[in-house]
Each structure stands twice: as structure tokens, then as C-alpha cells.
Design a protein around this motif. Structure first.
Motif, PDB file in Angstrom:
ATOM      1  N   LYS A 178     -74.410 -96.840  25.290  1.00 19.25           N
ATOM      2  CA  LYS A 178     -74.655 -95.561  24.630  1.00 19.25           C
ATOM      3  C   LYS A 178     -74.805 -95.791  23.125  1.00 19.25           C
ATOM      4  O   LYS A 178     -74.184 -96.691  22.562  1.00 19.25           O
ATOM      5  N   PHE A 179     -75.638 -94.954  22.504  1.00 23.90           N
ATOM      6  CA  PHE A 179     -75.915 -95.071  21.078  1.00 23.90           C
ATOM      7  C   PHE A 179     -75.624 -93.732  20.415  1.00 23.90           C
ATOM      8  O   PHE A 179     -75.868 -92.672  21.000  1.00 23.90           O
ATOM      9  N   TYR A 180     -75.130 -93.802  19.195  1.00 21.39           N
ATOM     10  CA  TYR A 180     -74.767 -92.588  18.461  1.00 21.39           C
ATOM     11  C   TYR A 180     -75.592 -92.514  17.186  1.00 21.39           C
ATOM     12  O   TYR A 180     -75.618 -93.458  16.382  1.00 21.39           O
ATOM     13  N   ASN A 181     -76.296 -91.410  16.987  1.00 27.05           N
ATOM     14  CA  ASN A 181     -77.164 -91.264  15.809  1.00 27.05           C
ATOM     15  C   ASN A 181     -76.500 -90.499  14.671  1.00 27.05           C
ATOM     16  O   ASN A 181     -77.161 -90.136  13.700  1.00 27.05           O
ATOM     17  N   GLY A 182     -75.211 -90.254  14.793  1.00 30.36           N
ATOM     18  CA  GLY A 182     -74.488 -89.514  13.778  1.00 30.36           C
ATOM     19  C   GLY A 182     -74.149 -88.103  14.194  1.00 30.36           C
ATOM     20  O   GLY A 182     -73.215 -87.495  13.653  1.00 30.36           O
ATOM     21  N   THR A 185     -74.850 -88.419  21.158  1.00 34.53           N
ATOM     22  CA  THR A 185     -74.817 -89.672  21.904  1.00 34.53           C
ATOM     23  C   THR A 185     -76.068 -89.774  22.768  1.00 34.53           C
ATOM     24  O   THR A 185     -76.427 -88.814  23.462  1.00 34.53           O
ATOM     25  N   PHE A 186     -76.721 -90.918  22.712  1.00 34.93           N
ATOM     26  CA  PHE A 186     -77.946 -91.147  23.474  1.00 34.93           C
ATOM     27  C   PHE A 186     -77.720 -92.280  24.463  1.00 34.93           C
ATOM     28  O   PHE A 186     -77.255 -93.356  24.092  1.00 34.93           O
ATOM     29  N   ARG A 187     -78.049 -92.014  25.713  1.00 35.00           N
ATOM     30  CA  ARG A 187     -78.125 -93.080  26.701  1.00 35.00           C
ATOM     31  C   ARG A 187     -79.464 -93.797  26.521  1.00 35.00           C
ATOM     32  O   ARG A 187     -80.341 -93.295  25.818  1.00 35.00           O
ATOM     33  N   PRO A 188     -79.645 -94.995  27.128  1.00 32.63           N
ATOM     34  CA  PRO A 188     -80.907 -95.726  26.927  1.00 32.63           C
ATOM     35  C   PRO A 188     -82.120 -94.821  27.116  1.00 32.63           C
ATOM     36  O   PRO A 188     -82.287 -94.203  28.165  1.00 32.63           O
ATOM     37  N   THR A 189     -82.955 -94.737  26.089  1.00 35.77           N
ATOM     38  CA  THR A 189     -84.094 -93.818  26.072  1.00 35.77           C
ATOM     39  C   THR A 189     -85.340 -94.580  25.628  1.00 35.77           C
ATOM     40  O   THR A 189     -85.297 -95.332  24.652  1.00 35.77           O
ATOM     41  N   THR A 190     -86.439 -94.380  26.364  1.00 34.19           N
ATOM     42  CA  THR A 190     -87.682 -95.091  26.052  1.00 34.19           C
ATOM     43  C   THR A 190     -88.852 -94.120  26.067  1.00 34.19           C
ATOM     44  O   THR A 190     -88.994 -93.317  26.991  1.00 34.19           O
ATOM     45  N   ILE A 191     -89.687 -94.217  25.026  1.00 40.91           N
ATOM     46  CA  ILE A 191     -90.930 -93.438  24.941  1.00 40.91           C
ATOM     47  C   ILE A 191     -92.089 -94.382  25.222  1.00 40.91           C
ATOM     48  O   ILE A 191     -92.228 -95.421  24.568  1.00 40.91           O
ATOM     49  N   PRO A 337     -79.936 -81.231  24.438  1.00 43.15           N
ATOM     50  CA  PRO A 337     -78.587 -81.805  24.559  1.00 43.15           C
ATOM     51  C   PRO A 337     -78.555 -82.890  25.630  1.00 43.15           C
ATOM     52  O   PRO A 337     -79.293 -82.818  26.618  1.00 43.15           O
ATOM     53  N   GLY A 338     -77.716 -83.891  25.412  1.00 40.69           N
ATOM     54  CA  GLY A 338     -77.613 -84.994  26.361  1.00 40.69           C
ATOM     55  C   GLY A 338     -76.458 -84.822  27.322  1.00 40.69           C
ATOM     56  O   GLY A 338     -75.637 -83.902  27.205  1.00 40.69           O
ATOM     57  N   ASP A 339     -76.384 -85.726  28.290  1.00 41.59           N
ATOM     58  CA  ASP A 339     -75.324 -85.666  29.301  1.00 41.59           C
ATOM     59  C   ASP A 339     -73.933 -85.800  28.692  1.00 41.59           C
ATOM     60  O   ASP A 339     -72.964 -85.298  29.252  1.00 41.59           O
ATOM     61  N   ASP A 340     -73.837 -86.486  27.568  1.00 41.93           N
ATOM     62  CA  ASP A 340     -72.528 -86.757  26.976  1.00 41.93           C
ATOM     63  C   ASP A 340     -72.125 -85.742  25.920  1.00 41.93           C
ATOM     64  O   ASP A 340     -71.063 -85.872  25.319  1.00 41.93           O
TER      65      ASP A 340
END
Length: 705
Positions: A178-182, A185-191, A337-340
Motif C-alpha cells: 500500500k502507498f500513501y500520498n499524504g 492510501t492507494f493499493r497497487p494502481t496502474t494506468i 475513495p479507496g478500500d482503505d
């Protein structure tokens, strides 16, 4: 009293423990002695029988119960014990005449005393047997369940161990990252963004500052090979399945299915978007099956309701949609909003896989040709779209959190009226039942057994007359095409040389056009040999799933590899496919100035094509501006880090311009600030360039080919 009467009333006949009373006469004659011996013998029989009854009344031990389970069937039958005792009674010695107990009364005693005792013992024995049987069955069930559980655990462990050995990036573990942008929280995300028709050497025209900056910060090959045939629908489905067209079944933009007895035509959406045509599992289905939400913007095939799950979010195809709207869709999905998130609802949650399709370069490439002024404006316009998207990621502090993968599906070649093959002139059209594909032609004949060999020989002789086309049957098709193993592939194919096209007179009369000077449209085509330089596509990736040095180079690969790469970036297990590459990608150094994507010169088959270094002019002959002149025009040299750019360009707001000299690590903040500054400077130029010729552009909304 007679001896028989004394014997009948004697106590010993009513009590097994009674002692034998001697005769009153006190005499010890031979007959009396014999009688006493016989009585003792009879008592022993009764004693044995009594012991047997006592055993039956005794509570069995665990061992006895265990043994009784294996004899439970025998003990459950009523009367079995009685039969054994009756048999034993028959074996007794018959009483001699003159004994004190008559045979008839002995039989009566056995019937009333011994038989009732046996019945009682059998009832109790049966109860103990049932209890023992139930207890044993429970014990066996527990043992079997324990064995099965242990086996499943061992099997699961073996599978995980084998997966770990095969791939360094284990999807199950990566999904937990998981990643936090401030703020979130983001789970692995790909565009994943596809620029339809974006030829690899378009990168070398000095009109793509955003893409070039992206390459310098990420990882890419010099080019990526499409799959054969190099047209839109087969290749876009290959990108999201990892399968050759012969394997996923979408073998062209138009083809005949002999089983359905129906034609697939990509623009006839009421037919082509039926799920029966799409028999492979695309990436959004793989993701949804594993709990990863997907959001699809106009990707070819995404509206086909491919079994057995839909994307969580989907935008339908709209060829005239503004590029800004595409960026807005992507950023809107990222803002969900994300799952977390604590306050996240169960609906409208953020997707982790986002795919966007951009048809503009392909549409204008067909309309104006790949070397036209109009296509240069379109390329610059699309690059500006990427600028806006990167700025959106910067504003959300997602440049080091979200993976971005930018690809194209094929290139583009210039056509001309002089490079056309009139199909009616080289075969008897009355023999043809269906024609598939374009600009290559797949022929289905009315009598294939008879006519395929004949036409193959005829067309081969015609092909030998000039360098215009090749002809193949399924048996002679080049193996590298991977284009034989499907009933949807026609038995006979005419594959034109790059820049040529095969046409029928009903569509375009070549002789008449040459005589009158009529131009052939479209002015740009693809669908040729997928390894030809003009068909080369692009691939560039950046993000936490790509921990490579900036400007990293990987070997050239085919687009069947993209599916696995995408799955690994999302932390999901890919469906079986034709690809072999897995993350992390194995690099072969950094791109050099003369060996970067799009740097290899490509010759288009047109005599009057303008060299790329010549200035571009508008309709009035005014020279249009090229890329802005600033120190960032010269990209970092091989082996240098982004921080080695000019100080006023590279340093971030906190003086974050210091990087490692070996280029193996990057300062993310300074690098993206550097890109941001270059994009800001490029935007004004791009806007001026696009606006200068915007009024000349037509055909927005044309379907992709």
C-alpha cells in the motif's frame, strides 16, 4: 418314592450352584456311581454355559469393542447367538436311561432359562456394539479430515513455493503493498493508455516533449512489435490478453466465422460487440475475478459483455471525444475513495486498473497520412493531453504511487494510387465467397478443395512479377506470424508489401484513378508484416512496479508481453497466455542519444516525403515553431541522472537536485519537477502549433482501423 421322582424334585435342577445330595440309602452301587459321574458331566456343561452368559453381561473393554466393530454385522442379527447355543446343546451327550432328569425336562429348562439369558446378553451386546461402532466411525472421520487438511496445506505450500521460484514478484504478496500520498492510501494502481496508430519514430519529430520526458524517467524498449495482422482490434485484444490473434480469435477488423456463418465487422457494433466473438479473458476480467476493480475508457472490445464479469466502470466509444475529457475521466476515477479509507462506502470505490484508448493519431493518420502537417498537430495535441495528465498526478502527489504504461498498437504507412493491386485483374472473382481483412485480403472460396491450390499457384506467379504482395496458404504462412490455428482465418491470403493495398473495382478502379489523377483514400494504412519498421509501436512504463534507473532500456519485445507486465504491476495472477516476460523487467543499460526510442530512421515508401528535420509550414508558407529552445532540449546523456540537468531546471523547491552519479537511483521530487517545468514550457508552443492548423482537421469520430 421312585428315583425318577426324587430326581425331578432334586434342588440341583433349580440351582446351578447346588451340591449333589447323595442317596438316602447310602449305598454305592455301580449304577449309582455311573449316575453321579454323569451328573458331574452335566454340571460342567451348565457351568460353562453360565460363564458364557456372564461374559455377555460383562462391559467390553476398548480392545473388545474395537474387535466388535469388525463383527458388528454378525452381532446385529437377532437370534445369531441363540443359534450358536442351540448348536452347542445338540453336541451334548444324550442322557442314559434311568438318570434322575428326563430329556424332556432338560429341554424345557434350556428353553426358559438359558434362552432368556442369551436374549438379554444379545440386547446388551448389541447396545455396546452400536456405541462402539459410532465411536469408531467418529474417530475415523476425524483422522480422515486431518489427513485431507494436511494434504491441502502441503499442496498449497508447494504451489506457493513453485510460484516464488518462477517469479520474483509474487502477486499475492504484492497486492498487500500500500502507498500513501499524504491524504489517502492507494493499493497497487496502474494506468494503461493506448495511442492508436502512434508509430515509434513519431517520437523523433521533436513534437512530443511529454512522451520523451516520460521515456527519460521510465523504462522502455527502442520499440515494441505488434502482432500480425497489424490492425487495431486484434492488437488491442492481444494487449489485454497476452494471446496471439489466432489464439484469442479476433483475427482481423473484419472476418467470417464459418461456425456462426456470420461476419464480424468492427464498426457494426450490434454484431461485433456480442460476447460470442470474444472467447478469451481480457485484463479487466482477470482483475475483477481477483477483487481488483477496473475502469475502462473506450477500449476496443470492452463493451462486448465478455463473460462472465463486466468492468466496474466503463465509458463507451466516442471517436469525437475531446482529449481533455479523457484526462478528466482518469483523474475522476483516481479521486474516488479507496478500500482503505475509513469513510469509504461499498459503492463507487476507486479502481486499481484504468485503461484509456486514444484514437486520434490513427484517425488522422488514415485521413491525412503519417507524414502530413495535420498528423504532426495531432501528435502534439495528444502529447499535450499527457502533459495535463502528468500535472494531475503531480497535484495529487501520485507520480511515485500510480504506475503509468503508455503503448500503441501499430504504426502507419503512406499509401498512393500508384501502389494499388486491382484484385479483379489477378483472380476470377466469381470463385470467391468471402473476403476478409484489409489492406491484406483473406480469400474464402466457394470450392476451396478444388480452387485453393489453383489460385495459390496463379497468385504466386503474379507476385513474382513485382514486389507488390506475397501470397500464402495456411500451410505456407510464415511461422512468426502465428496466424494459422483458427477456423476464422481464411485458407488463402494476399499480404501486400508495406505501403501497398489490394482493392476491388467495386470500391476503387485503379486504371480510372491513374488516368484521371484521382487520389486513393485512406492516405495512411497499416495491417502489414508486423515486423516492418513502419509498423513498430511504443511501450514506456514508470511507477513503483518499475524500480529501474531513469531512461532504462529493455530488449525489444512483442505486445503479447504487456498482459503479464500489467498483471504483475497490479499484483494479480495472469490467465494462461503466450507471453513470458514478468516483472521486474531485465534492463540492458540506458538509452543513448543515438539509440533511444524512435531514433532509428524509417523510410516511408513515398518519393516526395519530407525529411523530419525540415521545417514545417502552414498553408500560407509560414514556418511553424518547433520545440521550444531551452536547455532541456538536450536529454540527459547515457549514465547520467536527472539531477545532472542544469541547476535552475533540476533543483526542486528544497534544493533537491543532488542525485547519485551512477544514475542507479533518482530523486523523484526533483525529477518530476524537472519534467513539470519542461511541460509548462512546451504547452504554449503546442497550443500555438495546434491552433495554427486546427481548422484544417476533419474526420474526428471516424472509427479506428
Amino acid at each position: 418314592m421312585a428315583r425318577d421322582g426324587d430326581g425331578l424334585l432334586s434342588e440341583k435342577h433349580y440351582d446351578d450352584d447346588a451340591a449333589v445330595v447323595p442317596s438316602d440309602s447310602g449305598s454305592d452301587s455301580e449304577g449309582e456311581a455311573e449316575e453321579r459321574n454323569h451328573v458331574r458331566e452335566h454340571d460342567r456343561d451348565i457351568l460353562e454355559e453360565t460363564e458364557e452368559h456372564e461374559k455377555s453381561l460383562h462391559k467390553p473393554s476398548r480392545l473388545e469393542r474395537a474387535r466388535g466393530v469388525f463383527r458388528s454385522q454378525e452381532s446385529r442379527h437377532d437370534g445369531a447367538s441363540s443359534d450358536r447355543h442351540a448348536a452347542k446343546g445338540k453336541k451334548r451327550k444324550p442322557r442314559r436311561r434311568g438318570t434322575s432328569t428326563p430329556d424332556k425336562m432338560e429341554g424345557a429348562f434350556d428353553d426358559t432359562g438359558s434362552e432368556s439369558s442369551v436374549e438379554l446378553s444379545e440386547i446388551q451386546d448389541s447396545r455396546w456394539g452400536v456405541k462402539a461402532s459410532k465411536s469408531h466411525r467418529t474417530r475415523l472421520t476425524l483422522i480422515y479430515l486431518s489427513i485431507i487438511t494436511l494434504f491441502l496445506l502441503l499442496l498449497s505450500g508447494a504451489y506457493r513455493a513453485s510460484s516464488t521460484k518462477k517469479h520474483k514478484l509474487e502477486p499475492e504478496q504484492h497486492r498487500l503493498t500500500k502507498f500513501y500520498n499524504g491524504t489517502h492510501t492507494f493499493r497497487p494502481t496502474t494506468i494503461l493508455i493506448s495511442l492508436d496508430g502512434f508509430r515509434a519514430d513519431f517520437l523523433n519529430r521533436k513534437i512530443t516533449p511529454a512522451l520523451n520526458a516520460f521515456i527519460e524517467s521510465g523504462v522502455s524498449p527502442k520499440y515494441m512489435l505488434p502482432s500480425f495482422p497489424s490492425v487495431t482490434f486484434p492488437n488491442h485484444f492481444t494487449l489485454v490478453t497476452g494471446l496471439y490473434p489466432e489464439s484469442h480469435g479476433v483475427v482481423s477488423n473484419q472476418f467470417w466465422d464459418p461456425e456462426f456463418e456470420e461476419e464480424f465487422w468492427y464498426t457494426h457494433t450490434k454484431v461485433s460487440m456480442q460476447p460470442k466473438w470474444w472467447t478469451a479473458e481480457p485484463l479487466w476480467v482477470t482483475a475483477e475475478h481477483q477483487g481488483v476493480r477496473s475502469a475502462i475508457h473506450m477500449w476496443p472490445g470492452s463493451e462486448a459483455h465478455i463473460p462472465d464479469v463486466e468492468p466496474t466502470y466503463i465509458d463507451k466509444y466516442n471517436g469525437s471525444e475531446a482529449l481533455q475529457n479523457k484526462v478528466d475521466s482518469i483523474l475522476r476515477w483516481l479521486d474516488m475513495p479507496g478500500d482503505d479509507d475509513v469513510a469509504a462506502a461499498h459503492e463507487n470505490l476507486r479502481p486499481q486498473f484504468i485503461a484509456a484508448y486514444v484514437p486520434n493519431v490513427d484517425a488522422d493518420g488514415h485521413l491525412y497520412g503519417p507524414n502530413s502537417t495535420e498528423i504532426r498537430a495531432t501528435i502534439a495535441d495528444v502529447d499535450s493531453m499527457l502533459t495535463i495528465l502528468v500535472e494531475g498526478l503531480l497535484a495529487r502527489n501520485l507520480t511515485e504511487i500510480v504506475n503509468m504504461v503508455i503503448v500503441s498498437d501499430h504504426g502507419m504507412a503512406t499509401t498512393a494510387t500508384e501502389r494499388l493491386v486491382q484484385l479483379d485483374d489477378i483472380i476470377d472473382m466469381s470463385l470467391v465467397d468471402h473476403i476478409d481483412g484489409w489492406p491484406l485480403r483473406g480469400l474464402r472460396l466457394k470450392n476451396p478443395d478444388r480452387d485453393v491450390p489453383i489460385l495459390y499457384d496463379q497468385l504466386s506467379k503474379e507476385a513474382a512479377k513485382g514486389d507488390r504482395f506475397e501470397v500464402y496458404t495456411l500451410e505456407t504462412m510464415p511461422e512468426r506470424y502465428h496466424f494459422t490455428q483458427n477456423d476464422r482465418i481464411a485458407p488463402l491470403w494476399i499480404v501486400p508489401k508495406t505501403g501497398w493495398a489490394v482493392v476491388e473495382k467495386s470500391d476503387f478502379d485503379v486504371s480510372e484513378a491513374l488516368a484521371t489523377g484521382k487520389e486513393y483514400h485512406p492516405k495512411g494504412l497499416h495491417g502489414y508484416d508486423h515486423e516492418h519498421p513502419l509498423m513498430r509501436a511504443i511501450f514506456v512504463a514508470r511507477g513503483p512496479a518499475f524500480p529501474h534507473a531513469p531512461n532504462s532500456r529493455v530488449p525489444v519485445f512483442q505486445n503479447i508481453e504487456v498482459y503479464n507486465i500489467m498483471c504483475d504491476s497490479l499484483g494479480i495472477v495472469p490467465h494462461p497466455n503466450n507471453g513470458t516476460l514478468r516483472l521486474p523487467l531485465q534492463t540492458e543499460g540506458l538509452h543513448s542519444e543515438n539509440d533511444k526510442p524512435g531514433s532509428e530512421p524509417v523510410v516511408d515508401p513515398v518519393d516526395d516525403v519530407k525529411h523530419e528535420d525540415e521545417p514545417t509550414t502552414d498553408d500560407q508558407g509560414t514556418t511553424l515553431p518547433d520545440t521550444p529552445k531551452n536547455p532541456a532540449d538536450d536529454p540527459p546523456h547515457e549514465g547520467s541522472s536527472p539531477s545532472e540537468a542544469p541547476e535552475d531546471q533540476a533543483a526542486g523547491p528544497a534544493g533537491e537536485g543532488d542525485g547519485d552519479d551512477d544514475g542507479e537511483h533518482r530523486n523523484s521530487s526533483s525529477w518530476w519537477n524537472f519534467i513539470h517545468e519542461q511541460l509548462e514550457k512546451a504547452k504554449e508552443w503546442a497550443k500555438e502549433f495546434v491552433d495554427s492548423i486546427k481548422n484544417n482537421k476533419q474526420g474526428e469520430g471516424d472509427p479506428p482501423v
